[in-house]
Design an enzyme around this catalytic site. Structure first.
Site, PDB file in Angstrom:
ATOM      1  N   HIS A   1       0.847  -1.050   0.043  1.00  0.00           N
ATOM      2  CA  HIS A   1      -0.207   0.044   0.055  1.00  0.00           C
ATOM      3  C   HIS A   1       0.694   1.273  -0.183  1.00  0.00           C
ATOM      4  O   HIS A   1       0.435   2.272  -0.388  1.00  0.00           O
ATOM      5  CB  HIS A   1      -0.847  -0.063   1.060  1.00  0.00           C
ATOM      6  N   CYS A   2       2.274   1.180   0.503  1.00  0.00           N
ATOM      7  CA  CYS A   2       2.919   2.459   0.384  1.00  0.00           C
ATOM      8  C   CYS A   2       3.287   2.830  -1.089  1.00  0.00           C
ATOM      9  O   CYS A   2       3.848   3.935  -1.410  1.00  0.00           O
ATOM     10  CB  CYS A   2       4.206   2.089   1.038  1.00  0.00           C
TER      11      CYS A   2
END
Length: 470
Positions: free
Chosen positions: A142-143
């Site tokens: 998700h980063c």
């Protein structure tokens, strides 16, 4: 090296064995008529492996410095030992190749952490499905990407024609630049990007002239705790404990299903709301039924975090550009009309909170509102003090039927994140004339989550009956 911003870094800080912070997407395809299936899949794999000069982050790893190891700051650096064959994988389902076997494989793949010593993504080609189908599973941290950015990546490998051919890897920089020129304005994103993001401290200084708007938004949240504006909901306020609010393990259970777009939209309109209101009401009623069947319905209403996109039009570079609204799901109400009205009013109040903010202010407000969640995680308080009960997210996808080198795309099913205190996530993608629901849950906390699919269908039928549509 490129430093990650505060929001992107928060997903790395929050990650451990029990709470992986990657998201995934399962795409179902039908083979073109008359092709040799093995040769066709091998051809797709060769295209994926052909990418050498990849787009940023897909051939970069996290910098292995002391600050990164201490979870203080994170930066991207080139992976000098990058091996694309590690990331592109080919799998086969056991017979009879039903969706049950596919979901079992995705559940297992989604349970494992990505290796931080390598670029944080994997892509699986999956054969062996019955009904002339194959699948892909894309897994990214998700980063790196939020839901909208992931949809742009998926869209870049597709064509609106079954005769269209894409011979470049969608992961390549060349294909990415071509996609941007073809589909979106080339203007530089004015929002935060992975290349020029400033620190939160810099932004606070930069936004000092508009601090009044930001302060008003924060005060509106604070006023919720003082009993003001009952329609507005805030994190941690009146969040009930339930089996969904349990501690999670690293094991996941994934299920998915599609519903007609117009069917859900018609129910929402007939009840005086929007498509998103109808989706939330469908989820709320489904959860109410599921929890009643489990003997675990709390007396207070469940609260859902509903992400909203803060991405500026034309922004393809930001890893994450997202805010959130906390919605009252009114699961304590038996009457579907009252439940729908409560949900709609809570969403209107949440939207009004953001309406007076610029894009930069909204992004900063989100970082301020989310910062206690990171602190809660670091102090291991998320199980005792959940900010909300679950996440329900609606991601826009392609508006018409699409093809990957002649293979028809039949559905796009997201697999997102669960954490301590929120052991369930419902994410859906709008695709053509359907809404594709992907549900991910902790396997130990909610072992029979497949029952929720039936509960969702029963709730939609109940809404249609209440609205006089059947």
């Amino acid at each position: 090296m490129t430093r990650l911003n505060v929001l992107d870094s928060s997903f790395l800080i929050a990650e451990n064995r029990e709470t992986p912070m990657h998201t995934g997407g399962v795409s179902l395809y039908s083979y073109p008529k008359g092709v040799d299936k093995r040769k066709f899949l091998n051809g797709l794999k060769e295209i994926l492996l052909a990418g050498t000069d990849l787009r940023p982050m897909f051939n970069q790893r996290l910098s292995n410095n002391l600050l990164s190891k201490a979870n203080l700051t994170f930066s991207w650096e080139q992976d000098q030992d990058f091996d694309i064959e590690y990331h592109i994988r080919h799998s086969a389902l056991p017979r009879p190749g039903r969706y049950r076997e596919l979901f079992a494989l995705i559940s297992r793949l989604h349970s494992t952490l990505l290796d931080r010593n390598r670029p944080l993504w994997e892509m699986h080609l999956i054969e062996g499905l019955a009904g002339n189908q194959f699948a892909t599973y894309l897994k990214t941290h998700h980063c790196m990407l939020d839901g909208v950015a992931a949809m742009h990546l998926t869209d870049s490998m597709l064509s609106a024609s079954n005769r269209g051919r894409v011979n470049q890897s969608p992961l390549s920089l060349e294909a990415w630049e071509h996609y941007k020129k073809k589909n979106l304005a080339t203007r530089k994103a004015v929002s935060a990007s992975s290349s020029d993001i400033k620190s939160l401290a810099d932004k606070l200084t930069e936004q000092i002239g508009s601090g009044k708007n930001l302060a008003q938004a924060v005060m509106k949240y604070a006023n919720v705790w003082l009993g003001g504006n009952p329609a507005l909901n805030a994190p941690w306020h009146a969040v009930p404990r339930s089996i969904i609010s349990s501690e999670v393990t690293g094991s996941r259970r994934f299920v998915a299903q599609s519903w007609p777009y117009q069917r859900i939209r018609a129910a929402g309109r007939a009840l005086g709301g929007t498509l998103n209101d109808a989706v939330l009401a469908m989820c709320a009623g489904g959860l109410r039924r599921y929890l009643l069947q489990s003997g675990a319905l709390p007396n207070k209403p469940l609260k859902a975090m509903v992400p909203i996109s803060l991405r500026v039009e034309g922004d393809l570079e930001s890893s994450n550009a997202v805010g959130f609204i906390v919605a009252n799901l009114a699961t304590h109400l038996e009457d579907p009309g009252e439940r729908f009205t409560t949900i709609r009013e809570s969403m209107l109040a949440g939207k009004e909170l953001y309406s007076g903010l610029s894009a930069g202010e909204a992004e900063l407000f989100t970082q301020i509102a989310m910062s206690p969640m990171v602190i809660s995680k670091l102090l291991s308080l998320e199980k005792a003090l959940p900010a909300f009960n679950l996440v329900i997210s609606n991601v826009p996808g392609p508006k018409k039927k699409m093809y990957w080198n002649g293979a028809r795309l039949d559905g796009i099913y997201p697999a997102s994140i669960v954490v301590h205190g929120q052991s369930l996530n419902i994410t859906l993608v709008s695709y053509g004339d359907q809404l594709d629901f992907g549900i991910i849950a902790c396997r130990r906390s909610l072992p029979s989550i497949q029952r929720l699919l039936d509960c969702l269908e029963d709730t939609l039928s109940e809404m249609e009956e209440f609205a006089g549509l059947v």
